[in-house]
Design a protein around this motif. Structure first.
Motif: not given
Length: 124
Positions: A1-11, A28-31, A56-65
Motif C-alpha cells: 500500500m502507498e503511504l496515503e492508503e496506509r494513512l486512510l486505513l489507520i484513520r 507479512l503483516g504491515s497492515n 521464504t518463511n512468509c508465515k514465520d515472518n508474519f508471526e514475528k512481525n
C-alpha cells in the motif's frame, strides 16, 4: 500500500471501537500491525493462505512481525475454509487477497452479509 492508503486505513481503524476487523490477505503483516495498533481495543482477524506466497518463511515472518499484539487472531488457510468463523457481525472488512478470478472476489464479498450497519469496507 502507498503511504496515503496506509494513512486512510489507520484513520478508519481508529473509528472501530471494541469491534471486529477482518483482514483478508495479510502477507507479512504491515497492515495487520497498523490495524492492531490503531484499533487496540478491537480484535483483528488476519486471514491468509501463507503457503501460496513465494517468500521464504512468509508465515514465520508474519508471526514475528505481529508477535507483540494480543488483539490479532491468525487464521491460516483458504478463505472458504475460515469463513465459518464469522457468525458474528464485523465492524471493518479489508479485502487485500487474491483477485485472480471473479469467483475469488465473490467469495470474499460473502462477508458483506456479516458487516454491521455503518461498517467499513476497504478493497485494495
Amino acid at each position: 500500500m502507498e503511504l496515503e492508503e496506509r494513512l486512510l486505513l489507520i484513520r478508519y481503524a481508529q473509528k472501530v471501537k471494541r469491534g471486529k476487523i477482518v483482514e483478508i490477505g495479510s502477507f507479512l503483516g504491515s497492515n495487520t500491525i497498523n490495524l492492531a495498533k490503531n484499533a487496540s481495543d478491537s480484535v483483528v482477524f488476519a486471514i491468509d493462505n501463507w503457503s501460496r506466497h513465494q517468500v521464504t518463511n512468509c508465515k514465520d515472518n508474519f508471526e514475528k512481525n505481529i508477535s507483540g499484539f494480543k488483539n490479532v487472531v491468525v487464521l491460516d488457510g483458504k478463505f472458504d475454509k475460515t469463513y465459518e468463523k464469522f457468525n458474528e457481525k464485523i465492524d471493518m472488512l479489508i479485502i487485500d487477497g487474491e483477485h485472480d478470478s471473479y469467483e475469488v472476489i465473490q467469495r470474499d464479498l460473502r462477508l458483506f452479509d456479516n458487516l454491521k450497519r455503518g461498517g467499513i469496507v476497504i478493497i485494495h
